[in-house]
Structures are given as structure tokens and as C-alpha cells.
Design a protein around this motif. Structure first.
Motif, PDB file in Angstrom:
ATOM      1  N   LYS A  67      -3.682  21.098  54.057  1.00 45.87           N
ATOM      2  CA  LYS A  67      -4.946  20.053  55.258  1.00 45.87           C
ATOM      3  C   LYS A  67      -5.789  20.198  55.798  1.00 45.87           C
ATOM      4  CE  LYS A  67      -5.203  17.105  59.749  1.00 45.87           C
ATOM      5  NZ  LYS A  67      -5.615  18.149  60.784  1.00 45.87           N
ATOM      6  N   ASN A  68      -5.457  22.067  56.217  1.00 47.46           N
ATOM      7  CA  ASN A  68      -6.276  22.653  56.599  1.00 47.46           C
ATOM      8  C   ASN A  68      -7.143  23.644  55.349  1.00 47.46           C
ATOM      9  OD1 ASN A  68      -5.418  21.966  59.210  1.00 47.46           O
ATOM     10  ND2 ASN A  68      -3.997  24.594  58.436  1.00 47.46           N
ATOM     11  N   ASP A  69      -6.733  23.721  54.305  1.00 49.98           N
ATOM     12  CA  ASP A  69      -7.340  24.905  53.143  1.00 49.98           C
ATOM     13  C   ASP A  69      -8.202  23.258  52.401  1.00 49.98           C
ATOM     14  OD1 ASP A  69      -5.917  26.473  53.362  1.00 49.98           O
ATOM     15  OD2 ASP A  69      -4.717  26.182  51.140  1.00 49.98           O
ATOM     16  N   LEU A  70      -7.769  22.433  52.517  1.00 47.51           N
ATOM     17  CA  LEU A  70      -9.154  21.422  51.682  1.00 47.51           C
ATOM     18  C   LEU A  70     -10.084  19.890  52.529  1.00 47.51           C
ATOM     19  CD1 LEU A  70      -5.879  20.486  49.335  1.00 47.51           C
ATOM     20  CD2 LEU A  70      -7.613  21.950  48.889  1.00 47.51           C
ATOM     21  N   ARG A  71     -10.071  20.856  54.064  1.00 43.37           N
ATOM     22  CA  ARG A  71     -10.488  19.832  55.261  1.00 43.37           C
ATOM     23  C   ARG A  71     -10.521  18.204  55.094  1.00 43.37           C
ATOM     24  NH1 ARG A  71     -15.637  22.995  53.001  1.00 43.37           N
ATOM     25  NH2 ARG A  71     -15.581  21.286  50.920  1.00 43.37           N
ATOM     26  N   LEU A  72      -8.869  18.101  54.574  1.00 45.38           N
ATOM     27  CA  LEU A  72      -8.791  17.038  54.896  1.00 45.38           C
ATOM     28  C   LEU A  72      -8.730  16.809  56.760  1.00 45.38           C
ATOM     29  CD1 LEU A  72      -5.934  17.301  52.162  1.00 45.38           C
ATOM     30  CD2 LEU A  72      -8.373  16.371  52.484  1.00 45.38           C
ATOM     31  N   THR A  73      -8.893  15.261  56.467  1.00 38.35           N
ATOM     32  CA  THR A  73      -8.942  14.510  57.877  1.00 38.35           C
ATOM     33  C   THR A  73      -6.989  14.069  58.450  1.00 38.35           C
ATOM     34  OG1 THR A  73      -9.331  12.432  57.102  1.00 38.35           O
ATOM     35  CG2 THR A  73     -11.070  13.815  57.927  1.00 38.35           C
ATOM     36  N   GLN A  74      -6.119  13.851  57.351  1.00 37.58           N
ATOM     37  CA  GLN A  74      -4.871  13.234  57.750  1.00 37.58           C
ATOM     38  C   GLN A  74      -4.308  14.271  56.647  1.00 37.58           C
ATOM     39  OE1 GLN A  74      -4.309   9.407  57.059  1.00 37.58           O
ATOM     40  NE2 GLN A  74      -6.380   9.177  55.517  1.00 37.58           N
ATOM     41  N   LEU A  75      -2.684  14.475  56.760  1.00 40.56           N
ATOM     42  CA  LEU A  75      -1.778  15.211  55.824  1.00 40.56           C
ATOM     43  C   LEU A  75      -1.614  14.351  54.540  1.00 40.56           C
ATOM     44  CD1 LEU A  75       1.465  15.931  57.954  1.00 40.56           C
ATOM     45  CD2 LEU A  75      -0.556  17.428  58.017  1.00 40.56           C
ATOM     46  N   PRO A  76      -1.526  15.149  53.639  1.00 37.30           N
ATOM     47  CA  PRO A  76      -1.631  14.260  52.635  1.00 37.30           C
ATOM     48  C   PRO A  76      -0.142  14.407  51.692  1.00 37.30           C
ATOM     49  CG  PRO A  76      -1.703  17.082  52.114  1.00 37.30           C
ATOM     50  CD  PRO A  76      -2.112  16.375  52.772  1.00 37.30           C
ATOM     51  N   HIS A  77       0.494  13.200  52.373  1.00 39.91           N
ATOM     52  CA  HIS A  77       1.913  13.204  52.009  1.00 39.91           C
ATOM     53  C   HIS A  77       1.834  12.289  50.937  1.00 39.91           C
ATOM     54  CE1 HIS A  77       3.981  13.560  56.247  1.00 39.91           C
ATOM     55  NE2 HIS A  77       2.527  13.040  56.056  1.00 39.91           N
ATOM     56  N   HIS A  78       0.536  11.206  50.501  1.00 41.62           N
ATOM     57  CA  HIS A  78       0.477  10.725  49.262  1.00 41.62           C
ATOM     58  C   HIS A  78      -0.283  11.676  48.001  1.00 41.62           C
ATOM     59  CE1 HIS A  78       0.527   6.621  46.916  1.00 41.62           C
ATOM     60  NE2 HIS A  78       0.933   7.302  46.119  1.00 41.62           N
ATOM     61  N   ILE A  79       0.022  11.907  46.696  1.00 42.71           N
ATOM     62  CA  ILE A  79      -1.288  12.556  46.104  1.00 42.71           C
ATOM     63  C   ILE A  79      -0.914  11.693  45.080  1.00 42.71           C
ATOM     64  CG2 ILE A  79      -2.539  15.198  45.200  1.00 42.71           C
ATOM     65  CD1 ILE A  79      -0.677  15.572  47.460  1.00 42.71           C
ATOM     66  N   GLU A  80      -2.023  11.995  44.647  1.00 40.63           N
ATOM     67  CA  GLU A  80      -2.394  11.348  42.707  1.00 40.63           C
ATOM     68  C   GLU A  80      -3.512  11.782  42.451  1.00 40.63           C
ATOM     69  OE1 GLU A  80      -0.922   6.908  43.764  1.00 40.63           O
ATOM     70  OE2 GLU A  80      -2.705   7.112  42.686  1.00 40.63           O
ATOM     71  N   CYS A  81      -2.535  12.167  40.788  1.00 38.16           N
ATOM     72  CA  CYS A  81      -3.916  12.803  39.895  1.00 38.16           C
ATOM     73  C   CYS A  81      -4.046  12.251  38.247  1.00 38.16           C
ATOM     74  CB  CYS A  81      -2.502  14.874  39.914  1.00 38.16           C
ATOM     75  SG  CYS A  81      -3.994  15.528  38.939  1.00 38.16           S
ATOM     76  N   PHE A  82      -4.435  11.957  37.668  1.00 43.70           N
ATOM     77  CA  PHE A  82      -5.215  11.575  36.598  1.00 43.70           C
ATOM     78  C   PHE A  82      -5.747  12.694  35.551  1.00 43.70           C
ATOM     79  CE2 PHE A  82      -6.613   8.430  39.691  1.00 43.70           C
ATOM     80  CZ  PHE A  82      -6.099   7.324  39.282  1.00 43.70           C
TER      81      PHE A  82
END
Length: 602
Positions: free
Chosen positions: A381-396
């Protein structure tokens, strides 16, 4: 905010240094703090909600009474705060976690003092040096003393009256040379006290003074032709110099200073302390602090310094620190070194605290894996400047073979771990030819259109395997669906592991060793593996189907029927005429058998 009338209470609080204490509705002490200016510090708690964090708001809501103590200086407030916290342990103050009982070296107050280790301090006038966080270091020092000085180990009451009355006899320790026999007046009190004075100097880090004196004894003895005495003191000198070479880490000009450093995360802080005397580290310890109110590193370090200086009875007037600490005292100098020996000491302290932090967190995470998950997600969250914790991530990821058989794959990570039941792949429907951007656009659109239709929760982070082009295509689909503001999407370029954000012209680079980058790479690699596996199956099936269709009398639908039933050309080739006849007419069976026989003959 609290219903407490803080404005009325503030009128009685002066603009002076001191310690403040907060009490709740049951008049229970819930927080203790220090301040250079009591009124300004206390009033800062009662500002608008948005200016203080959630934990502090909870504390403030419980305050019903304020008590304060005025002191002369900020350093006095600092020390008083530390002692009050240790005594009362209020709920909202940090926890200094140090439940070990560390050993001390005691020089017993008695005739012909004994020197030994203990974990109990008895207020009998004895001299206690320590505590020693490293038991190994303590035993090294005791071994040095034992090897260098012949002290008694018995607990006999060696008063002059008892000795002169002849109540004692020398023991085996005397016979083997470990004791000079003060119990029978074989060693004078003055000679014994000289040894004790040297031992005190060694324990206080003044080993250089002892070595200087021993060298003088060796020189004088040699000049007086007292070779036995010179030889004995030369052996003592060798032991002392060997110990000094191991313990000296900086210039001996650096004397009587403290060194502190800190490493922290969302829940814990770890502080290392080094006590340096005459260029040698004579005390070291690292403690753990459990946060209560999102305290800053500056606050935590100030509290830890007070704790260490009290515990180790430090009298140093200089403390080496890793950053500025708001502490003003004419008798205490805080140094933030930029280079030289003091900088090396600070780096040594920082190395110790980082190692301790890593070891402790590993222990906690083994006992409670959820802690590691939370830490990793918070780091992302801190490294990627997110506004919320990335509990769910998807990659294409996309795959194709010379423009044919294009497919897209999506992998899903939940709480930083693969969720393979949620993996999906897409047969591209709307794209002709090798168009990676259009393929990505279609896959992203289809994925999230379905999730919206089924009222599924959207991921907090979407990762696109590719650079700016693929990222722009993905963002275009998200905009069509109206969710481009609801999720964060980034692209990762393979060559230099560059991370791209929409509308950012320059990429972001993460530390190659960071856990955030490792998880992103794992997602990318997993998406590539999953996509390639599906693509190969489709490509192989397509190639085989084309081969079957080229056989005269076997059309497209028949080829699909055969592959669906037998799964591979090899199995079709091995099938009997009876098995083939269940799917084909007699003419097709003969044609197929003849084809494979001719192929094998060739």
C-alpha cells in the motif's frame, strides 16, 4: 471528541516544562506525556478531529481530568515521564517490552571483595556494573578478570579480627594459584584493593589506563632485575591487550557517549543502545516497543533514551542519534554525525536494530501468519501509493503464436497468495491478427463487465503485464465500464521491471529486494505461466485439427469430434477400427486407417 471542558482545564496549566497525566471517567490514569510547554502540548490534543489520528481521538474521548507536574527543564520532564510510565503503565502509553532479567557483574561490599555475576540487585552498598544484554560478553569479561587477577571465590567473612585469630586455612584455590591466600594474611589488603581498582577500570571501559599501569610495572620490574614479577605482569599485559583488540571498535578518543537508533513499522518499534567508553562498546541492548497511539519515531526514541540512561546509569553528556530529536538541555549534546568514527558507531547500531527487528518479526509471523500478510499488504500500500490495502489483486497477460490462437489469462492473488480457483482465461473473440493492445482491452472489459453484472467485489489493484500501450488499453476498458476511479491499475514492463501509472510519463522503480516488487513479479510470472499453458493447449489442438482436416473425407466437424473424444492424434492413431466406427462411417474409418498406415510407412 470528549465532553470534558478542556478550555477550563487549560486555564490552570502553565507554559512551562513538565509532565501531564490524563484520567478517565473512573479517575483511572490512562496516559502520561511530557512537554516543553505544558499548555501548548495539552491543547494540541483537543484540536479538530481531522488533525489527529483515530487512536488519539479515542484517548481524548475518554479524558475527564488532567493532572500536571512542573519541572525545571525538559530533560527533567523526560526522565519523570519515563519513571511514571514504568510505575503506572497506563493503557494508552507505549509498552517497553523487555521482560528479561539481565545479569550484572557485582563487586561485593566486603573485606577482600569478590567479583561475580548475579541477576539480583541487593542494596547493600555493593558496586553493580551492567546490566549485560549479552551474557556471552559478560562471561568474556569475567574470564578476563579470572585469568588476569587472583581473587578469592570463597564467601568467608575475612574481617581483620577473624584473619588475625587464625580462623581460616588456605584452600585448593590457593594451592593451584587461583588465590593469594588473604584468609591467612598471605596477601595484603592494599594489594587486593589495587586489583579491584583495576577491575573497576576495566568494567568501566578504561582498560587503556590499566594497560598503561601494567606496562609501567613490567618496565620497573625489568630495570630492578625482578624478572619473575616482570614475567607475571607481561602475561597479564598480553591478556589485556588481546581483550582490548577485540573490544575496541572506534578511536579511543571517543569516550563516554551513548548511541541510539530505531527501526519501526505500523505496530512495533525497536531501539538499539550502545554505551561507549574509551573507544570500546561496554554495554549494548535492543528493546521492543509496542505502539499505542501511532507515536512518531522521535517520540519513541526519546522515551527509549530515558529508559536506557536510567537502566545503565549513564552519565554521558553526548548521545549519537539518527535524526533530530526535540530535546533541549544545556548539559546534554545530541549529535547527528555525517561521517567519521561517530558515523560508524551509528551505522553499527542501525545494523543491530535492523537485524533484531527482522528476527523478532519473523518469530511473530511464524506464530501468527496473519501478521505477515498485514505487514506485506501495508508495505505494498505504501510502496504503490494505494488508498487501501490490496487484499485482492488481479494480473493480466496475453499470448499468441504469429498472430494465431490469441488468448488472455488472468491470475488472482488474495492476501498476497495465489487463489487458483479464481484464475481465468479468455479466448479472444473480437480481435483479428496480432494486436496485443486490442486483446488486452477486450480481456479487461469482459472480465470486469461480468464482475459488475454478478455484483462481485472489484480488486483493489490491477496489474497489466506490459508497458504504456497495454496499460492504456486496460484503462480504456475501465473507463467504458465507469470504474477507472474505483481501482488502481499499473503496468509492469519486463526489461527493467518498470512500473507505469496511467498519465505518468516516467516509470517508478522499486528496490529490487523489496517484497512489493517480488509479489508483483510473482503475479506477472504466474499470469505468464497460466496463459502460456492454455495457449499451448489451444495451439496444439488447432495444429492437430488442421492436420486431420487435410485428410480427404474428414471435415472440420469430424476432426473436432475425434479430438474431443480421443484428446490427441496419438490416441486416434492407436484406436481400433471398432472404436473409430462409433464416431465415423465405414468409409471414413478406412480412409483414416489408410492415412496413418501410409504416414508410418513413410
Amino acid at each position: 471528541m470528549s465532553s470534558f471542558d478542556y478550555k477550563k482545564a487549560l486555564k490552570d496549566i502553565p507554559h512551562k516544562p513538565g509532565v501531564y497525566q490524563y484520567f478517565d471517567i473512573e479517575d483511572k490514569l490512562i496516559y502520561i506525556g511530557k512537554a516543553k510547554d505544558l499548555r501548548n502540548r495539552v491543547s494540541s490534543y483537543f484540536v479538530k478531529d481531522k488533525q489527529i489520528n483515530g487512536k488519539t481521538r479515542v484517548l481524548v474521548s475518554k479524558i475527564r481530568r488532567i493532572q500536571f507536574t512542573i519541572v525545571d527543564t525538559e530533560i527533567d520532564a523526560w526522565l519523570l515521564e519515563n519513571s511514571l510510565i514504568k510505575k503506572h503503565q497506563p493503557r494508552y502509553n507505549i509498552m517497553l517490552k523487555d521482560d528479561k532479567t539481565y545479569p550484572w557483574i557485582v563487586i561485593k561490599k566486603e573485606p577482600f571483595p569478590r567479583v561475580f555475576s548475579t541477576r539480583r540487585m541487593v542494596k547493600d552498598g555493593s558496586t553493580y556494573l551492567g546490566p549485560y544484554a549479552s551474557v556471552g560478553m559478560m562471561h568474556t569479561i569475567l574470564d578476563l578478570i579470572k585469568e588476569t587477577y587472583t581473587l578469592r571465590t570463597c564467601n568467608l567473612p575475612l574481617t581483620p579480627e577473624n584473619i588475625n585469630a587464625g580462623k581460616f586455612k588456605v584452600c585448593l584455590e590457593y594451592q593451584i594459584g587461583n588465590c593469594k591466600g588473604p584468609c591467612q594474611n598471605y596477601q595484603t589488603k592494599e594489594d587486593y584493593e589495587t586489583n579491584i581498582a583495576e577491575i573497576k577500570d576495566i568494567l568501566n571501559g578504561k582498560i587503556g589506563n590499566v594497560i598503561k599501569d601494567v606496562k609501567q610495572v613490567v618496565k620497573t620490574a625489568a630495570e630492578d632485575l625482578n624478572f619473575e614479577l616482570a614475567h607475571n605482569y607481561q602475561k597479564k599485559l598480553s591478556v589485556l591487550e588481546k581483550y582490548q583488540s577485540k573490544s575496541t571498535v572506534v578511536s579511543s578518543a571517543i569516550t563516554n557517549i551513548d548511541v541510539v537508533s530505531i527501526a519501526s513499522d505500523e505496530r512495533y518499534a525497536f531501539v538499539n543502545y550502545l554505551k561507549v567508553m574509551n573507544g570500546a562498546i561496554i554495554q549494548t541492548q535492543t528493546i521492543e516497543i509496542k505502539k499505542r497511539l501511532d507515536e512518531s519515531d522521535e517520540e519513541l526514541l526519546s522515551i527509549a533514551i530515558a529508559e536506557f540512561r536510567t537502566k545503565f546509569k549513564s552519565t554521558s553528556r553526548e548521545i549519537i542519534v539518527p535524526f533530530e530529536i526535540p530535546l533541549e538541555d544545556m548539559n546534554l549534546k545530541l549529535t547527528l554525525p555525517k561521517l567519521g568514527e561517530k558515523k560508524k558507531l551509528l551505522e553499527l547500531s542501525q545494523k543491530n536494530v535492523l537485524f533484531f527487528k527482522k528476527e523478532k518479526l519473523n518469530q511473530y509471523e511464524k506464530l501468527n501468519p496473519e501478521l505477515k500478510t498485514e505487514r506485506v499488504l501495508t508495505q505494498m500500500k505504501n510502496d504503490l501509493r494505494l488508498t487501501q490495502l490490496p487484499h485482492h489483486i488481479e494480473c493480466f497477460d496475453n499470448s499468441n503464436f504469429q498472430g494465431k490462437y490469441p488468448v488472455s489469462a488472468i491470475v488472482v492473488f488474495k492476501d498476497a497468495k495465489p487463489s487458483k480457483k479464481d484464475y481465468r482465461h479468455f479466448n479472444v473473440k473480437t480481435v483479428e491478427g496480432p494486436n496485443d493492445f486490442a486483446t488486452m482491452e477486450e480481456a479487461v472489459y469482459r472480465r470486469y463487465k461480468r464482475m459488475l453484472e454478478e455484483n462481485q467485489s472489484l480488486p483493489q489493484l490491477i496489474i497489466i503485464d506490459g508497458g504504456k500501450g497495454q496499460l492504456s488499453s486496460a484503462v480504456s476498458s475501465l473507463k467504458k465500464l465507469g470504474i477507472d476511479k474505483k481501482v488502481t491499475v499499473i503496468g509492469i514492463a519486463k526489461r527493467l521491471e518498470e512500473l507505469y501509472y496511467p498519465n505518468d510519463s516516467l516509470p517508478m522503480y522499486l528496490d529490487k529486494k523489496s517484497e512489493t516488487l517480488k509479489i508483483i513479479q510473482q503475479l506477472r510470472d504466474e499470469a505468464h505461466r497460466f496463459g502460456i499453458t492454455f495457449h499451448r493447449k489451444k495451439r496444439d489442438k488447432g495444429t492437430l485439427k488442421t492436420e486431420l482436416e487435410e485428410i480427404e473425407g474428414i471435415g472440420k466437424s469430424t476432426a473436432e469430434k475425434l479430438l474431443t473424444h480421443f484428446k490427441s492424434v496419438k490416441r486416434i492413431k492407436e484406436a481400433s477400427a471398432e472404436e473409430l466406427s462409433k464416431l465415423l462411417n465405414k468409409k471414413q474409418v478406412v480412409t483414416l486407417v489408410n492415412y496413418f498406415n501410409d504416414t508410418e510407412a513413410n
